[in-house]
Write an enzyme that holds these catalytic residues in place. Structure first.
Site, PDB file in Angstrom:
ATOM      1  N   ASP A 148      44.915  41.702  43.542  1.00  0.00           N
ATOM      2  CA  ASP A 148      45.590  40.446  43.219  1.00  0.00           C
ATOM      3  C   ASP A 148      46.202  40.525  41.827  1.00  0.00           C
ATOM      4  O   ASP A 148      45.524  40.335  40.817  1.00  0.00           O
ATOM      5  CB  ASP A 148      44.590  39.277  43.278  1.00  0.00           C
ATOM      6  CG  ASP A 148      45.279  37.960  43.000  1.00  0.00           C
ATOM      7  OD1 ASP A 148      46.013  37.486  43.890  1.00  0.00           O
ATOM      8  OD2 ASP A 148      45.143  37.415  41.881  1.00  0.00           O
TER       9      ASP A 148
ATOM     10  N   LYS B  52      52.654  37.662  41.980  1.00  0.00           N
ATOM     11  CA  LYS B  52      53.010  36.243  41.848  1.00  0.00           C
ATOM     12  C   LYS B  52      54.287  36.068  41.029  1.00  0.00           C
ATOM     13  O   LYS B  52      54.552  36.845  40.093  1.00  0.00           O
ATOM     14  CB  LYS B  52      51.871  35.467  41.161  1.00  0.00           C
ATOM     15  CG  LYS B  52      50.508  35.728  41.779  1.00  0.00           C
ATOM     16  CD  LYS B  52      49.403  34.833  41.252  1.00  0.00           C
ATOM     17  CE  LYS B  52      48.047  35.329  41.731  1.00  0.00           C
ATOM     18  NZ  LYS B  52      47.412  36.322  40.860  1.00  0.00           N
TER      19      LYS B  52
HETATM   20  N1  LIG Z   1      46.330  32.015  40.475  1.00  0.00           N
HETATM   21  C1  LIG Z   1      45.814  31.769  39.287  1.00  0.00           C
HETATM   22  O1  LIG Z   1      46.288  30.900  38.528  1.00  0.00           O
HETATM   23  C2  LIG Z   1      44.626  32.527  38.857  1.00  0.00           C
HETATM   24  C3  LIG Z   1      44.272  33.678  39.508  1.00  0.00           C
HETATM   25  N2  LIG Z   1      43.168  34.379  39.118  1.00  0.00           N
HETATM   26  C4  LIG Z   1      42.876  35.619  39.870  1.00  0.00           C
HETATM   27  O2  LIG Z   1      41.486  35.631  40.198  1.00  0.00           O
HETATM   28  C5  LIG Z   1      40.859  36.771  39.643  1.00  0.00           C
HETATM   29  C6  LIG Z   1      39.435  36.450  39.237  1.00  0.00           C
HETATM   30  O3  LIG Z   1      39.410  35.344  38.387  1.00  0.00           O
HETATM   31  P1  LIG Z   1      38.599  35.226  37.041  1.00  0.00           P
HETATM   32  O4  LIG Z   1      38.842  33.857  36.531  1.00  0.00           O
HETATM   33  O5  LIG Z   1      38.895  36.368  36.161  1.00  0.00           O
HETATM   34  O6  LIG Z   1      37.103  35.234  37.509  1.00  0.00           O
HETATM   35  P2  LIG Z   1      36.137  36.350  38.072  1.00  0.00           P
HETATM   36  O7  LIG Z   1      35.561  35.732  39.269  1.00  0.00           O
HETATM   37  O8  LIG Z   1      36.783  37.639  38.255  1.00  0.00           O
HETATM   38  O9  LIG Z   1      35.079  36.437  36.906  1.00  0.00           O
HETATM   39  C7  LIG Z   1      35.343  37.229  35.858  1.00  0.00           C
HETATM   40  C8  LIG Z   1      34.123  37.403  34.975  1.00  0.00           C
HETATM   41  O10 LIG Z   1      32.928  37.566  35.712  1.00  0.00           O
HETATM   42  C9  LIG Z   1      32.273  38.783  35.321  1.00  0.00           C
HETATM   43  N3  LIG Z   1      31.720  39.380  36.548  1.00  0.00           N
HETATM   44  C10 LIG Z   1      32.389  40.009  37.527  1.00  0.00           C
HETATM   45  N4  LIG Z   1      31.543  40.402  38.493  1.00  0.00           N
HETATM   46  C11 LIG Z   1      30.308  40.009  38.115  1.00  0.00           C
HETATM   47  C12 LIG Z   1      29.027  40.125  38.703  1.00  0.00           C
HETATM   48  N5  LIG Z   1      28.844  40.721  39.884  1.00  0.00           N
HETATM   49  N6  LIG Z   1      27.961  39.604  38.029  1.00  0.00           N
HETATM   50  C13 LIG Z   1      28.142  39.003  36.838  1.00  0.00           C
HETATM   51  N7  LIG Z   1      29.329  38.854  36.240  1.00  0.00           N
HETATM   52  C14 LIG Z   1      30.418  39.347  36.875  1.00  0.00           C
HETATM   53  C15 LIG Z   1      33.360  39.652  34.715  1.00  0.00           C
HETATM   54  O11 LIG Z   1      32.873  40.422  33.662  1.00  0.00           O
HETATM   55  P3  LIG Z   1      32.918  42.033  33.714  1.00  0.00           P
HETATM   56  O12 LIG Z   1      34.337  42.464  33.848  1.00  0.00           O
HETATM   57  O13 LIG Z   1      32.299  42.434  32.449  1.00  0.00           O
HETATM   58  O14 LIG Z   1      32.072  42.394  34.932  1.00  0.00           O
HETATM   59  C16 LIG Z   1      34.337  38.609  34.164  1.00  0.00           C
HETATM   60  O15 LIG Z   1      34.047  38.277  32.850  1.00  0.00           O
HETATM   61  C17 LIG Z   1      41.766  37.168  38.465  1.00  0.00           C
HETATM   62  O16 LIG Z   1      41.603  38.511  38.106  1.00  0.00           O
HETATM   63  C18 LIG Z   1      43.121  36.887  39.047  1.00  0.00           C
HETATM   64  O17 LIG Z   1      43.513  37.950  39.900  1.00  0.00           O
HETATM   65  C19 LIG Z   1      42.360  33.932  38.102  1.00  0.00           C
HETATM   66  C20 LIG Z   1      42.660  32.798  37.418  1.00  0.00           C
HETATM   67  C21 LIG Z   1      43.837  31.989  37.743  1.00  0.00           C
END
Ligand SMILES: NC(=O)C1=CN([C@@H]2O[C@H](COP(=O)(O)OP(=O)(O)OC[C@H]3O[C@@H](n4cnc5c(N)ncnc54)[C@H](OP(=O)(O)O)[C@@H]3O)[C@@H](O)[C@H]2O)C=CC1
Ligand SMILES: O=C1CO[C@H](CO)[C@@H](O)[C@@H]1O
Length: 322
Positions: A46, A80
């Site tokens: 994504d 997007k």
């Molecule tokens: N359309 C829109 O406006 C938006 C789209 N998005 C999309 O959604 C995706 C995900 O969204 P996002 O808000 O980043 O949220 P996430 O659900 O990806 O959460 C991200 C955070 O959670 C941590 N994390 C990931 N896996 C685990 C786990 N198994 N256990 C504990 N912590 C975890 C990561 O840290 P670490 O990397 O250290 O594991 C990171 O800091 C984005 O990458 C994007 O592609 C997001 C926001 C807005």
């Protein structure tokens, strides 16, 4: 390798229910992370123009294809349309530029990122003055209607630059508005969604119109201080919530897996991002166990309308779901 099921979209295309989100994936490591994610079993990626890493995403994909790990047609690549490219005559050129950045000739899914039109600057510059951290208070909105942007998006599907088209951050009212003019209904709706922000009516509306819903920010805020949320002092984050932890313990999974399973079991797709190879693998393994219906209801009951991932929390002064 984990076998990730597909969802059938309203246009007949199939989309994996779990993907890798590419926001905040650094340019330095992105190609390697995408390549490793493909090796781990991820097929959906994504991305977005706004994430600023599409060239590197494409490099990771190209390496995996070159090494015979995956074929292009086995991947589901999402991108997007950024807000400053909403003008109907900008949509196709910027899509072609994004495709060139990725080094591919079609997106599996292309979404309107936000229902917000910003003033166009140039293909290289996404932000007009006033958007993101530049100290000016006034955001320069564009004059394009969502209807004319959607017509141009329909053109992408007709010309094959995007196999499916959809929207993100649309409210129920905006979807209903869309149904009055859309010749092609959106295949997917991508929204913030986690137990603290469930939006049942929006999801019901999407289901009624066979629009598949993708959840972003599935773990909710990882810290209330970081995103400046005013919540009661004893509010746990979802990953630390007793109800989630109890379910995780019972199923021998992690709280993150329970949160992702809660969403996928309710028919949504998820796109978590992780920089850690361990969590990357963990996040893909979220369809091999089932929560009970009681657990699903208990988790859904945590809803408190707490939307946190809004651009205003990232320094953008004005934000309107127009
Ligand atoms: N359309 C829109 O406006 C938006 C789209 N998005 C999309 O959604 C995706 C995900 O969204 P996002 O808000 O980043 O949220 P996430 O659900 O990806 O959460 C991200 C955070 O959670 C941590 N994390 C990931 N896996 C685990 C786990 N198994 N256990 C504990 N912590 C975890 C990561 O840290 P670490 O990397 O250290 O594991 C990171 O800091 C984005 O990458 C994007 O592609 C997001 C926001 C807005
Ligand atoms: O998709 C994205 C992740 O969330 C951010 C904050 O809302 C957005 O600005 C970004 O484009």
């Amino acid at each position: 390798m984990v076998n990730v099921p597909n969802i059938e979209l309203n246009d007949g295309n199939k989309m994996p229910v779990v993907g890798f989100g590419l926001w905040k994936v650094s340019n330095d490591t992105c190609a390697e992370q995408v390549y490793n994610a493909i090796k781990t079993g991820y097929r959906l990626f994504d991305g977005a123009c706004d994430y600023g890493n599409e060239v590197e995403c494409g490099q990771g994909v190209a390496r995996a294809i070159k090494e015979g790990i995956v074929k292009r047609e086995e991947l589901f690549l999402v991108s997007k349309l950024w807000n400053s490219f909403h003008d109907a005559d900008q949509v196709e050129p910027i899509t072609k530029k994004q495709l060139a950045d990725w080094g591919i000739d079609y997106f599996d899914l292309y979404l309107i990122h936000f229902p917000i039109s910003l003033e166009y600057v140039s293909p290289e510059t996404r932000y007009p003055p006033g958007w993101y951290y530049d100290g000016e208070s006034e955001v320069r909105h564009g004059k394009t209607s969502l209807e004319s942007t959607w017509k141009a998006m329909e053109g992408l599907k007709k010309s094959g630059l995007a196999k499916s088209i959809g929207v993100s951050n649309y409210s129920g009212a905006l979807l209903l508005d869309m149904f009055t003019y859309a010749e092609i209904k959106p295949a997917t709706l991508q929204i913030e969604h986690h137990p603290y922000f469930v939006q049942p009516n929006l999801i019901k509306l999407a289901e009624q119109h066979k629009i598949a819903v993708t959840a972003y920010s599935s773990f909710g805020p990882l810290s209330f201080i970081e995103c400046d949320m005013k919540v009661a002092e004893d509010t746990p984050t979802l990953l630390e919530h007793d109800i989630i932890k109890k379910a995780a313990e019972k199923h021998g999974k992690t709280p993150a897996q329970v949160l992702l399973r809660w969403a996928t079991q309710r028919g949504l797709s998820v796109i978590p991002k992780s920089n850690s190879p361990k969590r990357l693998a963990e996040n893909l393994d979220v369809t091999s166990f089932d929560l009970t219906s009681d657990e699903i209801s208990q988790i859904s009951d945590l809803d408190r309308g707490l939307k946190f991932n809004v651009p205003t929390n990232y320094g953008i002064p004005i934000y309107v779901f127009a």
